[in-house]
Design a protein around this motif. Structure first.
Motif, PDB file in Angstrom:
ATOM      1  N   SER A  80       0.857  -1.180   0.000  1.00  0.00           N
ATOM      2  CA  SER A  80       0.000   0.000   0.000  1.00  0.00           C
ATOM      3  C   SER A  80       0.894   1.231   0.000  1.00  0.00           C
ATOM      4  N   ALA A  96       0.849   8.365  -3.218  1.00  0.00           N
ATOM      5  CA  ALA A  96       0.998   8.827  -4.602  1.00  0.00           C
ATOM      6  C   ALA A  96       2.461   8.963  -4.999  1.00  0.00           C
ATOM      7  N   ARG A 114       5.083   7.318  -4.269  1.00  0.00           N
ATOM      8  CA  ARG A 114       5.804   6.108  -4.623  1.00  0.00           C
ATOM      9  C   ARG A 114       5.019   5.229  -5.591  1.00  0.00           C
ATOM     10  N   LEU A 115       3.877   5.750  -6.044  1.00  0.00           N
ATOM     11  CA  LEU A 115       3.019   4.928  -6.900  1.00  0.00           C
ATOM     12  C   LEU A 115       3.727   4.559  -8.197  1.00  0.00           C
ATOM     13  N   ASP A 116       4.409   5.556  -8.812  1.00  0.00           N
ATOM     14  CA  ASP A 116       5.083   5.273 -10.080  1.00  0.00           C
ATOM     15  C   ASP A 116       6.132   4.191  -9.915  1.00  0.00           C
ATOM     16  N   LEU A 160       6.175   1.894  -7.719  1.00  0.00           N
ATOM     17  CA  LEU A 160       5.488   0.608  -7.539  1.00  0.00           C
ATOM     18  C   LEU A 160       5.033   0.063  -8.874  1.00  0.00           C
ATOM     19  N   LYS A 161       4.467   0.948  -9.679  1.00  0.00           N
ATOM     20  CA  LYS A 161       3.965   0.497 -10.977  1.00  0.00           C
ATOM     21  C   LYS A 161       5.101  -0.095 -11.805  1.00  0.00           C
ATOM     22  N   TYR A 211      -4.919   0.637 -10.310  1.00  0.00           N
ATOM     23  CA  TYR A 211      -4.519   0.581  -8.906  1.00  0.00           C
ATOM     24  C   TYR A 211      -5.571   1.326  -8.078  1.00  0.00           C
ATOM     25  N   THR A 259      -7.426   3.132  -5.253  1.00  0.00           N
ATOM     26  CA  THR A 259      -6.915   3.819  -4.061  1.00  0.00           C
ATOM     27  C   THR A 259      -8.058   4.120  -3.102  1.00  0.00           C
ATOM     28  N   LYS A 293      -3.961   6.258  -0.813  1.00  0.00           N
ATOM     29  CA  LYS A 293      -2.999   5.138  -0.862  1.00  0.00           C
ATOM     30  C   LYS A 293      -3.634   3.973  -1.604  1.00  0.00           C
ATOM     31  N   THR A 294      -2.810   3.156  -2.259  1.00  0.00           N
ATOM     32  CA  THR A 294      -3.349   2.003  -2.992  1.00  0.00           C
ATOM     33  C   THR A 294      -3.903   1.006  -1.978  1.00  0.00           C
TER      34      THR A 294
END
Lengths: 327, 676
Positions: free
Chosen positions: B85, B88, B90-92, B94-95, B113, B115, B120-121
């Motif tokens: 989880s 935003a 760190r989302l990229d 993670l992707k 993803y 959220t 948060k995811t």
């Protein structure tokens, strides 16, 4: 038994025959000169000059005075055995494939090939006057197209009928009185037919790798001898009641020879027990398939002629007479 | 499509049809002229009260099946749970990580993803692949993938949810399939005389028969026409007979050779069994272009008939492509510079990774342990290498560098105690374009002692021909078969079938014989007999099989019409312990006496039968001859007439006819030197 090798022909042997008494052996080959030999020591008496093509078939009269031969040069000739002169030449339309003297020696039956529009024929001529043979046959039959071509011919024991062997494996009895009888057991061409000593039994050798024993009067196939190679010739021992043996010779067709073992003398003559139909001996020696084989009239030996052009004359040793099947 | 009831839609009457035709014609003409004038269209609608009694299912069954379902468009979607989880920022990252992990299964065309309110995811994501196969593979491989200590991916196909949703509330036990009693599949081991079975194919391939190698004559147990379309194979422990057909393989077993199982693999050419007979591998060069699934090689479960796994293969393959470990647990093949080891029963790649071995030429399993031996060809300056790998640990238990190697052949000793590598070494190597030509070949052997600590290796140089292993020098093709301490060599084809029986204890040639033009030799599973065969597939005449004793004595020559193939039925490894075997050998004399008595009885029975048959035959013949001779006597008068009174019935019947003449002829010439 160490055989006598007769080398007198330039090409493969087509047929060999003993005379009735067994002292003479006649041989015919693809070269145009048949030979005659003393069977006891292999010494050649002489040859018969006159044909211009393969000599397919020969026969000798019962009193050894006359010798007949049929050839691919489309003639049948009658010779004087002693002098070698050809008394009579009969012109045919196609090659003469089978010749046979009647029991009495007064008639000759011969068959011709089927070629170039001409049918295979069976002819019987009268030869009571050997020097003045009437070329008009007393009997003439077209074998083809009703049947396949006739290649070998034999007389019945009392000259009442003639038996012919054909290309499709059938044998036909031509009886003047009762008409034709057909016996069909072989599946491929009949290469040779020979009579037993008393003329009552007949053995046929066929390309279908078997030889069969027949009773001549009712054309009943009594026995069958199986091998794994086409059988070119077969003969019945004259001592049929004490040594009931049959000898067969054959081999691969010339074109297939390279694929079988052509090592020294691998082509063999095979001996079968006449009654039990079991093989009991093989005699090697020829360098090519055996084309003609026959017993000596006294039953004490046999002769074979092969594709290699040699004639081998054998005399049986003690082992032959001692061999007995358990029964 | 069947129409129910007696009610049929009113057929158009002939007049109406004719009317219509006229109208249409007029319409066409009109259109040509004006291009647009509308005519009254014929009325095709059903009469008002018409009730259609054909269901949609009947009419459009196949179309309905293609009806877009709810799951359409989502069949290539997978749901991954256990995703960290993140916010935003760190989302990229993670992707990217997720993409890297999943992209090897196929192109990702969509990712979602979800959220929560905080941005948060949620911890689960939706990934859509280009096609379903990729999605399935991703689920298979990445389910339970440990991303890090706290996160493990749980992957599922989106459509699986529907499946799980639809599970009925009530548990319905699956109906067990009726048990097919196949009888005693190992009955052939119970033969009280310990006769082995063998299969032969003859008649040019149309008839297959099974025989018992009984003494004195083989007994036919089964014979069927068209049992197989090409040839047959026995399973390694002898339980099944496999026959080949256009559609696949059939397995037969049991006392009556009933069909046990069948496998559908169109155009199958080769098969292979796993050593414990649990699995069967089949290969077919036919590829169904419509399916993307690999089809060339299929592995099946023998007893259930289920398809376990399929692979692609290079065409034509060097069969067998897969080599099995002795306990059926692993199978491996060389594929693209790697050794791919798969394990059963999961049929997945061991450790999910192939073993990379650059330059690998060949490998083989030990017959007893799960050890893989392979060798790598030499490459410029790097020498060739033989290596032993333990599976599943992948630990290299031994390696050996070899110099000047042209070729290697690996031979395992039967008990797995030794591995012998026959190394062909060259004196000179010439590089010609892409090929390397070796000259001056000589051989030596590397023997690995498997049971000793550290696996020491012995190097042996052998000169001369009498070695017991396969020598393929020049044009000859030598086939050897080993059975414990006895070997037989067969020179095939060009060597004219020379056979040599060698006792390997002292490398003495026991017997040198021949079977002309033999194409195959087969030892029976007990090592008592050898069959040499001339197959019709190789040679059109002399088709036969010859049975020899293990000492090289010919026992039987059996000619069979158009004989094609002979195969002995294998036996499973002996259940006797080494101590048992020692005991039996000690008491051999006792057993031998028994066997001799049995053998004698069997032979005498056979000969009694033959003798009876012969006596009958002789009797019939002698009767026949009596009749003939009587007839002959009756005809004597006629014969005398035909030959002018001369009695020629026997050679001595006319003594007066004979003239005695003494003839001298040269018998031998001998030269003796009297004096020098």
């Amino acid at each position: 038994m160490k055989p006598i090798m007769l080398q007198g022909h330039e090409r493969s042997i087509t047929q060999i025959k003993f005379n009735r008494e067994g002292d003479l052996l006649f041989s015919a080959s693809k070269d145009p000169k048949p030979n005659v030999w003393y069977s006891i020591n292999g010494e050649r008496l002489g040859s018969y000059d006159g044909h211009s093509g393969t000599v397919w078939c020969i026969d000798v009269k019962w009193d050894s005075s006359l010798f007949i031969s049929g050839s691919a040069d489309q003639t049948m000739r009658i010779w004087d055995v002693e002098t070698g002169t050809s008394n009579t030449t009969l012109e045919m339309k196609t090659s003469v494939r089978g010749v046979s003297f009647s029991y009495s020696g007064t008639m000759i039956a011969y068959t011709t090939d089927k070629m170039m529009g001409h049918n295979s024929e069976l002819n019987i001529i009268d030869v009571r006057e050997p020097n003045n043979v009437d070329s008009t046959p007393i009997m003439k039959t077209q074998v083809t197209p009703t049947y396949t071509k006739a290649l070998s011919v034999l007389w019945g024991p009392l000259d009442e009928y003639v038996v012919t062997g054909h290309e499709d494996g059938s044998i036909i009895k031509w009886d003047m009185r009762t008409g034709k009888e057909v016996g069909q057991e072989h599946s491929k061409q009949i290469k040779d037919m020979q009579l037993s000593h008393d003329g009552m039994m007949l053995i046929t050798a066929s390309k279908d790798t078997t030889a069969r024993l027949w009773d001549i009067s009712n054309l009943e196939a009594m026995k069958m001898y199986k091998t794994d190679r086409p059988v070119n010739s077969a003969a019945i021992s004259p001592l049929v009641d004490t040594y009931p043996h049959v000898v067969m010779g054959g081999g691969q067709e010339a074109m297939d020879v390279t694929t079988t073992s052509s090592r020294i003398g691998k082509f063999d003559a095979r001996f079968f027990h006449l009654v039990f139909e079991e093989e009991f001996a093989r005699v090697k020696g020829h360098f090519g398939p055996i084309n003609s084989i026959c017993f000596h009239p006294n039953g004490r030996g046999y002769a074979s002629g092969g594709e290699d052009g040699y004639v081998r004359v054998h005399v049986f040793d003690d082992a032959y007479y001692q061999f007995k099947f358990d029964f | 499509m069947r129409v129910q009831g007696g009610h049929t839609p009113p057929p158009l009457s002939q007049a109406a049809a004719a009317n219509m035709a006229k109208k249409n014609k007029a319409k066409l003409l009109d259109n040509e002229d004006d291009g647009g004038q509308e005519e009254e269209e014929p009325d095709f609608s059903d009469p008002e009260d018409f009730v259609d009694d054909i269901t949609d299912e009947e009419l459009l069954g196949d179309l309905l099946r293609q009806k877009p379902k709810e799951t359409d468009g989502v069949e290539s979607v997978i749901i991954v749970d256990g995703v960290p989880s993140v916010g935003a920022e760190r989302l990229d990252k993670l992707k990217n990580v997720v993409r890297k992990i999943f992209k090897e299964y196929g192109t990702l065309i969509n990712e979602f993803y979800p959220t929560n309110e905080e941005g948060k995811t949620k911890g689960y994501i939706f990934l859509e692949f280009k096609d379903r196969a990729a999605a399935e593979e991703a689920v298979r491989q990445r389910n339970n993938y440990k991303l890090d200590k706290q996160h493990t991916f749980l992957c599922n196909l989106f459509t699986d949810f529907e499946k799980y949703d639809n599970i009925p509330e009530e548990f319905v036990a699956p109906v067990p399939e009726p048990y097919k009693d196949l009888g005693n599949m190992s009955y052939y081991l119970l033969d009280e005389n310990c006769f082995d079975q063998f299969s032969i194919i003859f008649d040019g391939g149309t008839t297959t028969a099974i025989y018992l190698n009984a003494v004195p004559e083989a007994i036919e147990i089964a014979k069927r026409e068209r049992w197989t379309e090409t040839y047959v194979r026995w399973s390694p422990r002898g339980t099944y007979l496999a026959t080949f057909h256009g559609k696949g393989i059939a397995l037969w077993g049991g006392e009556e050779f009933r069909q046990v199982q069948k496998f559908s693999h169109s155009g199958v050419q080769f098969i292979d069994f796993s050593p414990c007979e649990k699995y069967i591998v089949s290969f077919s060069p036919h590829v169904d272009q419509r399916s993307e699934e690999p089809q060339s090689i299929i592995i099946w479960d023998t007893r259930s008939g289920q398809k376990k796994r399929a692979f692609n293969a290079e065409r034509p393959p060097i069969w067998p492509v897969f080599k099995w470990s002795s306990d059926d647990r692993y199978f491996a093949r060389i594929w693209e510079e790697c050794v791919s080891v798969y394990e059963t029963p999961s049929f997945g790649l061991l450790d999910k990774k192939s073993i990379k071995v650059a330059g690998i030429k060949d490998f083989s399993w030990s017959p007893t342990d799960n050890i893989l031996a392979y060798w790598i060809a030499e490459d410029k300056d790097v020498p060739a290498k033989v290596s032993l790998l333990s599976i599943p640990s992948r630990e290299e238990v031994r390696t050996k560098n070899l110099f000047n190697v042209a070729d290697c052949k690996m031979h395992w000793q039967k008990c797995g105690d030794y591995l012998c590598v026959k190394v062909a070494r060259y004196a000179k190597a010439k590089r010609e374009k892409t090929e390397v030509k070796y000259s001056g070949i000589y051989y030596n052997f590397e023997i690995f002692h498997m049971r000793e600590k550290g696996i020491p290796v012995d190097s042996l140089e052998i000169k001369g021909e009498h070695t017991g292993l396969c020598m393929g020098t020049g044009k000859q093709q030598v086939r050897n078969h080993q059975r414990g301490s006895l070997w037989s060599w067969l020179g095939l084809r060009s060597m004219n079938g020379a056979l040599e029986f060698i006792d390997t204890k002292d490398f003495q040639v026991m017997m040198s014989t021949e079977h002309f033009m033999a194409t195959d030799i087969e030892w029976d599973p007990t090592g008592r007999y050898v069959a040499s065969c001339v197959s019709w597939w190789g040679h059109k005449v002399d088709n036969a099989y010859w049975l020899w004793s293990f000492q090289g004595k010919i026992l039987k020559r059996q000619t069979v019409d158009k004989f094609c193939q002979l195969l002995w039925r294998p036996r499973p490894p002996s259940l006797l312990s080494t101590q048992d075997i020692k005991d039996i050998k000690k008491n051999m004399k006792k057993y031998a006496a028994n066997f001799e008595v049995q053998d004698k009885m069997r032979y005498s029975k056979a000969s009694r039968e033959i003798i009876e048959k012969r006596q009958k035959q002789m009797q019939t013949f002698t009767e026949y001859r009596k009749k003939i001779i009587e007839q002959f006597e009756r005809d004597k008068e006629q014969r005398l007439r035909l030959r002018n009174g001369q009695d020629t019935d026997t050679l001595t019947s006319n003594e007066n006819d004979y003239e005695e003449e003494t003839v001298e002829f040269l018998v031998k010439k001998e030269t003796v030197l009297v004096e020098d």
